[in-house]
Design a protein around this motif. Structure first.
Motif, mmCIF file in Angstrom:
data_model
loop_
_atom_site.group_PDB
_atom_site.id
_atom_site.type_symbol
_atom_site.label_atom_id
_atom_site.label_comp_id
_atom_site.label_asym_id
_atom_site.label_seq_id
_atom_site.Cartn_x
_atom_site.Cartn_y
_atom_site.Cartn_z
ATOM 1 N N LEU A 137 0.807 -1.221 0.000
ATOM 2 C CA LEU A 137 0.000 0.000 0.000
ATOM 3 C C LEU A 137 0.840 1.270 0.000
ATOM 4 O O LEU A 137 1.806 1.400 0.760
ATOM 5 C CB LEU A 137 -0.914 0.014 1.227
ATOM 6 C CG LEU A 137 -1.845 1.230 1.356
ATOM 7 C CD1 LEU A 137 -2.975 1.152 0.349
ATOM 8 C CD2 LEU A 137 -2.403 1.343 2.778
ATOM 9 N N THR A 138 0.427 2.228 -0.841
ATOM 10 C CA THR A 138 0.920 3.603 -0.771
ATOM 11 C C THR A 138 -0.266 4.482 -0.390
ATOM 12 O O THR A 138 -1.262 4.537 -1.119
ATOM 13 C CB THR A 138 1.492 4.067 -2.117
ATOM 14 O OG1 THR A 138 2.575 3.206 -2.484
ATOM 15 C CG2 THR A 138 1.994 5.495 -2.024
ATOM 16 N N LEU A 139 -0.180 5.138 0.756
ATOM 17 C CA LEU A 139 -1.285 5.915 1.300
ATOM 18 C C LEU A 139 -1.076 7.399 1.055
ATOM 19 O O LEU A 139 -0.011 7.948 1.354
ATOM 20 C CB LEU A 139 -1.418 5.633 2.802
ATOM 21 C CG LEU A 139 -2.537 6.351 3.552
ATOM 22 C CD1 LEU A 139 -3.901 5.982 2.995
ATOM 23 C CD2 LEU A 139 -2.464 6.014 5.051
ATOM 24 N N ASN A 140 -2.107 8.046 0.507
ATOM 25 C CA ASN A 140 -2.074 9.482 0.250
ATOM 26 C C ASN A 140 -3.221 10.156 0.987
ATOM 27 O O ASN A 140 -4.361 9.671 0.938
ATOM 28 C CB ASN A 140 -2.231 9.773 -1.243
ATOM 29 C CG ASN A 140 -1.152 9.157 -2.095
ATOM 30 O OD1 ASN A 140 -0.105 9.750 -2.300
ATOM 31 N ND2 ASN A 140 -1.394 7.938 -2.584
ATOM 32 N N VAL A 141 -2.947 11.249 1.659
ATOM 33 C CA VAL A 141 -3.993 12.050 2.275
ATOM 34 C C VAL A 141 -4.347 13.170 1.305
ATOM 35 O O VAL A 141 -3.495 14.007 0.972
ATOM 36 C CB VAL A 141 -3.540 12.638 3.630
ATOM 37 C CG1 VAL A 141 -4.643 13.525 4.213
ATOM 38 C CG2 VAL A 141 -3.191 11.521 4.596
ATOM 39 N N GLY A 142 -5.588 13.158 0.814
ATOM 40 C CA GLY A 142 -5.974 14.164 -0.157
ATOM 41 C C GLY A 142 -7.323 13.862 -0.779
ATOM 42 O O GLY A 142 -8.054 12.965 -0.342
ATOM 43 N N ASP A 143 -7.639 14.592 -1.817
ATOM 44 C CA ASP A 143 -8.921 14.515 -2.508
ATOM 45 C C ASP A 143 -8.839 13.487 -3.634
ATOM 46 O O ASP A 143 -7.996 13.601 -4.530
ATOM 47 C CB ASP A 143 -9.246 15.900 -3.079
ATOM 48 C CG ASP A 143 -10.641 15.985 -3.688
ATOM 49 O OD1 ASP A 143 -11.017 15.071 -4.440
ATOM 50 O OD2 ASP A 143 -11.335 16.974 -3.413
ATOM 51 N N GLY A 144 -9.727 12.491 -3.598
ATOM 52 C CA GLY A 144 -9.730 11.456 -4.625
ATOM 53 C C GLY A 144 -10.005 11.998 -6.011
ATOM 54 O O GLY A 144 -9.452 11.515 -7.008
ATOM 55 N N PHE A 145 -10.856 13.017 -6.119
ATOM 56 C CA PHE A 145 -11.126 13.653 -7.414
ATOM 57 C C PHE A 145 -9.839 14.180 -8.021
ATOM 58 O O PHE A 145 -9.513 13.893 -9.180
ATOM 59 C CB PHE A 145 -12.107 14.823 -7.220
ATOM 60 C CG PHE A 145 -13.538 14.484 -7.486
ATOM 61 C CD1 PHE A 145 -14.137 14.851 -8.674
ATOM 62 C CD2 PHE A 145 -14.294 13.813 -6.547
ATOM 63 C CE1 PHE A 145 -15.465 14.556 -8.929
ATOM 64 C CE2 PHE A 145 -15.621 13.518 -6.770
ATOM 65 C CZ PHE A 145 -16.216 13.893 -7.971
ATOM 66 N N GLU A 146 -9.121 14.969 -7.248
ATOM 67 C CA GLU A 146 -7.907 15.600 -7.759
ATOM 68 C C GLU A 146 -6.838 14.559 -8.093
ATOM 69 O O GLU A 146 -6.104 14.699 -9.076
ATOM 70 C CB GLU A 146 -7.367 16.609 -6.745
ATOM 71 C CG GLU A 146 -8.286 17.794 -6.520
ATOM 72 C CD GLU A 146 -8.607 18.530 -7.817
ATOM 73 O OE1 GLU A 146 -7.686 18.751 -8.625
ATOM 74 O OE2 GLU A 146 -9.790 18.871 -8.027
#
Length: 302
Positions: A137-146
């Motif tokens: 897994l690579t985890l990103n905190v942010g907006d899925g749309f963007e």
């Protein structure tokens, strides 16, 4: 909150009018207002720990596995070779935990907008939160749309593990979101999104499936039993860019021994097929001609 004072949490929401599910609470473990939503974690008397966002139960330790396994393996086992998977939402880690078990999956990208949900799940819900630390897994905190706007044509499968359509998850139940998911898929890719329960929100299920049909040539709606969700059931809308996809017949069938090694408690190929055998009133209401001319109803959509 008043219910908590009496030792119970009751989920009362206009999304399912006239229905309330209550959990007897031993202890409030965490309560916080994040940038996006109210985050509550409780220890229940009989069902383990529960995560509650904006007053709506997201997962309960006693039955969370049924939701996590089905939202992951209905699409995973409908794809001939799922190697790269995107998870939008799912900050509790449960879906990542399940997707990582699939032997064919090589990489998982997850985008969760609320870092508080991630932190709370790792601390208080380790039975799910451990999925957030898997090496695949690579985890990103942010907006899925963007994120998807910047990653075109990259994924075999996109799984949307969202809250109900209020607050930060509201945009995940619109037609533009399905078009955006299509653009981020590889040829022949699949999507699977949480889509509510037809018992309380039939209009919402119809609408979500119709959004999917405007984008994907092959679409379906499947169900799973989750006792601590309203009506005891949840549904998933699935779409495929592969004209040969038949969601009712899984491409990958695991042996019983493989399912044991994967620690699967709900999913099997038989359950996969059964998920798409709908009660007649639901099946009729989801036919294209029925959605084009839905019957008038006073029930609120989700």
């Amino acid at each position: 909150m008043d219910a908590l004072k009496q030792g119970w949490f009751s989920e009362i929401n206009e999304l399912w009018p006239g229905i309330s599910l209550s959990l007897e609470v031993k202890q409030v473990l965490h309560r916080e207002r994040s940038k996006y939503q109210d985050v509550l974690v409780v220890e229940t008397k009989s069902h383990g720990r529960a995560l509650i966002l904006d007053g709506i139960i997201q997962c309960v330790e006693s039955d969370e596995f049924s939701y996590q396994e089905m939202i992951a393996y209905l699409p995973l086992c409908s794809h001939p070779s799922p190697k790269k998977v995107l998870i939008v939402g799912g900050g509790d880690g449960g879906v990542a935990r399940e997707v990582a078990k699939h032997p064919g999956v090589e990489s998982i990208i997850q985008v969760e907008i609320d870092d508080v949900v991630i932190a709370v799940s790792k601390k208080y819900l380790p039975f799910m939160g451990r999925g957030l630390e898997h090496p695949k897994l690579t985890l990103n905190v942010g907006d899925g749309f963007e994120f998807m706007k910047q990653h075109k044509g990259e994924f075999d499968i996109i799984i949307t593990d969202s809250c109900d359509p209020v607050g930060p998850a509201e945009s995940l139940f619109q037609s533009s979101y399905f078009a955006l998911m299509k653009s981020a898929l590889k040829p022949g890719g699949l999507i699977c999104s949480q889509a509510g329960t037809a018992w309380a929100n039939l209009n919402f299920v119809q609408q979500t499936l119709q959004y999917c049909r405007t984008v994907f040539p092959i679409c379906s709606y499947g169900i799973a039993s989750v006792p601590t969700y309203p009506t005891g059931q949840i549904g998933f809308v699935l779409g495929s860019l592969n004209q040969q996809t038949n969601f009712k017949n899984p491409e990958r069938i695991f042996t019983d021994q493989e399912l044991e090694l994967m620690e699967m408690r709900y999913y099997s190929d038989a359950v996969h097929r059964a998920a798409f055998e709908l009660p007649r009133f639901i099946e009729k209401s989801l036919r294209p001609e029925s959605i084009a001319n839905p019957p008038s109803t006073s029930a609120q959509s989700k």
